[in-house]
Write an enzyme that holds these catalytic residues in place. Structure first.
Site, short mmCIF file in Angstrom:
data_model
loop_
_atom_site.label_atom_id
_atom_site.label_comp_id
_atom_site.label_asym_id
_atom_site.label_seq_id
_atom_site.Cartn_x
_atom_site.Cartn_y
_atom_site.Cartn_z
N GLY A 26 55.54 -7.36 -28.70
CA GLY A 26 54.55 -8.38 -28.21
C GLY A 26 53.28 -8.51 -29.19
CG ASP B 125 49.52 -20.11 -24.23
OD1 ASP B 125 49.53 -21.24 -24.79
OD2 ASP B 125 49.56 -19.57 -24.96
#
Length: 685
Positions: free
Chosen positions: A331, A447
């Protein structure tokens, strides 16, 4: 005339599960037996792990319109339970089926309802009882798995219904209950049941309903109504309560008056004004008015100390309850692992664990935990669920539910062409449901893309990644940098790119791109065009063409999401409603873009094609919407059936005006030509 015979079994049984409804559809039999009077019967069985260990579903499950004598090759099933294997046996019969000695011909389908339904209601208590009423209350389930919509309370007298004792041995206890019971619903975890008999014992079952479906019924609870003395006691109790409240209220008023005089009017007024102002600021956080009882998103940035937001919206987990098994990805802030979390009930569940790498700055820790502060506010079956956080030891972790199939874009690329259109629509419906929930809360995702949708083992899609478009520098989707951060150009609405105006309408634009990704099985939007070319092309009116095999209805919805004027784009509630309509009328999904208009001359062509999903929409298009109920009542429920109507049918359903008859006949002729054109392509609509 030649002899006729019973028909063969129906074919090609398909199903679609939509929250609390299960839609079954099948094709007519190959051999009709030489007759046209075919109807269908559906038999439901509940089966265990052994396919031979089955029992009839009983009265707890409902069929719409009914389970037998169906003229159309479809039925809707309601009130089914979670985590149950249902087998549906569908047979076709005609006028001579009852005369045949041959075994019945049927086709069957077994469906496992694996949606995350709420857990059972625990203890139910009786608060009070009168001669004709009982007041009950209970605790909400420990794991509702979504927002609780309401509770269903089923009740009946403990004594068996009055049927001849000679027949009792033919009935199971459950069948006795089904003979005579009543039910009611309640939004709150309490209810007052009225209209009961005095001094009579009643049995109560309660189950809860969320967007994911019904729980099972609770255990049986037995309570008895009161007699005349209990009513008198209740009245005396009410008088006592009223008297006590009156005395208490008067005493409190005296105390407050003295306090006001002693502390001074001015000081009291200033403090009250400060509290009022503080409450007003809280209610206007994130630009949204927070009304009592309405859950609204709270921006963690409004907290002076971000750790307060984390601990308000996320549970702290003891790290000893977490077992990390393997690394599954990387991540922005560290590794992403899979593992197991031990719940308070001593049961281990699979989880995904995001970790914050060592040597972080305070700003990085704040940004890392910010996503947990956001996720912790959401509770919806199509939003990734936060299990909790670890902040009091290292490494700092965010623990979320584990989604076995990973991100939607890579999952679709891996299974290119493996799903039916109705399955893809089901995925899109789940995403839109989650986005409707976020929109209703006042949260803008910014997003939304297939890479930020996660898929579990049951193909349930859940919206994730609430980092507000914090795109990695080496992200392959090549974000476009503007003042204030990075923007994923290919998924972002024009006004958000140009002016950073993000809203639910810009999320709707992004949803249209997600639809295109799903229908193209994870293809890259705008292919190899550069970001600058994408911006210029959209400004000039270019829109993505329909992917190969895309139904007309879905591409039309995409184009609707990509309207330049943001106020003209559909709301997510409209999108959910539209997809539900398509799921209930799956034959419309067989009409593909290339079958209506042929292949586009260039990738930028966006043809204007119109279609009707329902008979009501068709009637409204010709200004005859007032006859919708007449058509439904007479059984003309699909466009396929309507296309075969004649003038006598139109008169019979109550269209008496000559002008109206002519308008409907003319439109039916046009509809019939369209049907013939589509059927020439090999489809049955």
């Amino acid at each position: 005339m030649p002899c006729t015979k019973p028909p063969s079994a129906p074919r090609n049984v398909n199903f679609n599960m939509n929250e609390t409804a299960l839609y079954l559809e099948w094709s007519p039999p190959f051999d009709t037996g030489g007759r046209k009077d075919i109807i269908y019967n559906v038999l439901c069985k509940k089966c265990g792990s052994d396919p031979n260990d089955c029992e009839l579903c009983g009265g707890g499950i409902r069929f719409v319109p009914r389970h037998s004598g169906l003229q159309n090759a479809s039925v809707t099933v309601l009130d089914f339970l979670s985590h149950v294997n249902y087998t549906f046996e569908i047979e076709a019969v005609n006028g001579v089926s009852d005369l045949s000695f041959s075994p019945k011909q049927y086709t069957s389908i077994t469906i496992t309802t694996d949606q995350e339904a709420p857990t059972l209601i625990g203890m139910v208590r009786k608060d009070w009882a009168s001669q004709n009423s009982i007041a009950l209350s209970w605790q909400e389930p420990d794991y509702p798995n979504g927002i609780i919509l309401d509770y269903e309370i089923k009740y009946y007298e403990k004594a068996y219904p009055r049927i001849a004792p000679a027949f009792w041995h033919y009935l199971r206890v459950e069948e006795h209950e089904q003979l005579s019971y009543s039910s009611t619903r309640s939004k709150a975890p309490s209810v007052i049941i009225t209209g009961l008999k005095p001094s009579t014992k009643y049995i109560f079952h309660i189950r809860v309903r969320t967007a994911a479906g019904y729980s099972g019924y609770s255990n049986k609870f037995e309570f008895e109504t009161g007699d005349e003395t209990s009513d008198m006691a209740a009245e005396q109790g009410q008088i006592l309560v009223i008297a006590t409240a009156a005395v208490g209220g008067f005493t409190l008023l005296v105390i407050l008056t003295l306090f006001f005089l002693i502390t001074g009017r001015c000081q009291w007024y200033i403090k009250a004004k400060m509290k009022s102002e503080e409450k007003r600021r809280t209610n206007l956080q994130n630009g949204n008015l927070r009304l009592p009882g309405v859950k609204t998103y709270v921006d963690p940035d409004t907290y002076e100390d971000p750790s307060l937001a984390v601990h308000e919206f996320a549970k702290e987990i003891d790290p000893s309850r977490i077992r990390i098994e393997r690394v599954i990805g990387a991540g922005e802030f560290g590794e992403v692992c899979s593992g197991r979390l031990k719940t308070p009930a001593k049961k281990e569940i699979p989880v995904a664990i995001k970790t914050l790498k060592g040597g972080y700055m305070d700003r990085q820790r704040k940004d890392f935990l910010r996503e947990a502060s956001i996720m912790g506010q959401f509770d919806h079956p199509n939003i990734i669920r936060l299990e909790g956080v670890v902040t009091k030891s290292r490494p700092v972790m965010i623990v979320v539910e584990y989604m076995e199939n990973g991100s939607l874009d890579s999952f679709l690329r891996k299974h290119d062409g493996h799903f039916t259109v109705i399955q893809l629509v089901g995925m899109l419906r789940g995403i839109s449901s989650g986005m409707k929930y976020l929109s209703d809360m006042g949260y803008v995702h910014r997003d939304l893309a297939a890479r930020n949708i996660l898929v579990n083992s049951n193909l349930v899609c859940k919206v994730s990644d609430f980092g507000l478009s914090r795109v990695l520098e080496d992200d392959p989707e090549a974000a476009y940098t503007t003042t204030g951060g990075k923007i994923p150009i290919r998924w972002t609405a024009p006004e958000a790119i140009a002016y950073r105006k993000f809203s639910s309408a810009s999320d709707a634009w992004s949803y249209g791109i997600v639809m295109w990704e799903v229908m193209s099985y994870g293809e890259r939007p705008y292919w190899e065009m550069s970001n600058q070319d994408v911006i210029l092309s959209i400004e000039e009116g270019y829109r993505l063409p329909a992917p190969m095999g895309c139904p007309v209805s879905l591409h039309q919805l995409m184009l609707h999401c990509w309207q330049k004027e943001r106020n003209h784009r559909p709301k997510f509630s409209d999108i959910v409603s539209f997809l539900d309509k398509l799921i209930r009328n799956p034959s419309v999904l067989q009409i593909l873009v290339e079958d209506i208009v042929g292949m586009p001359e260039s990738p930028g062509d966006t043809p204007d094609y119109h279609f009707f999903v329902t008979v009501t929409e068709w009637l409204e298009s010709i200004k005859m919407g007032q006859y919708a109920n007449n058509f439904m009542a007479a059984g003309f429920t699909t466009l396929d059936i309507v296309s075969r109507m004649n003038i006598d049918d139109i008169r019979r359903i109550g269209v008496s005006l000559i002008g109206h008859q002519r308008r409907i006949v003319s439109s039916i002729q046009t509809l019939r030509l369209q049907m013939m054109h589509i059927q020439e392509k090999g489809f049955h609509v």
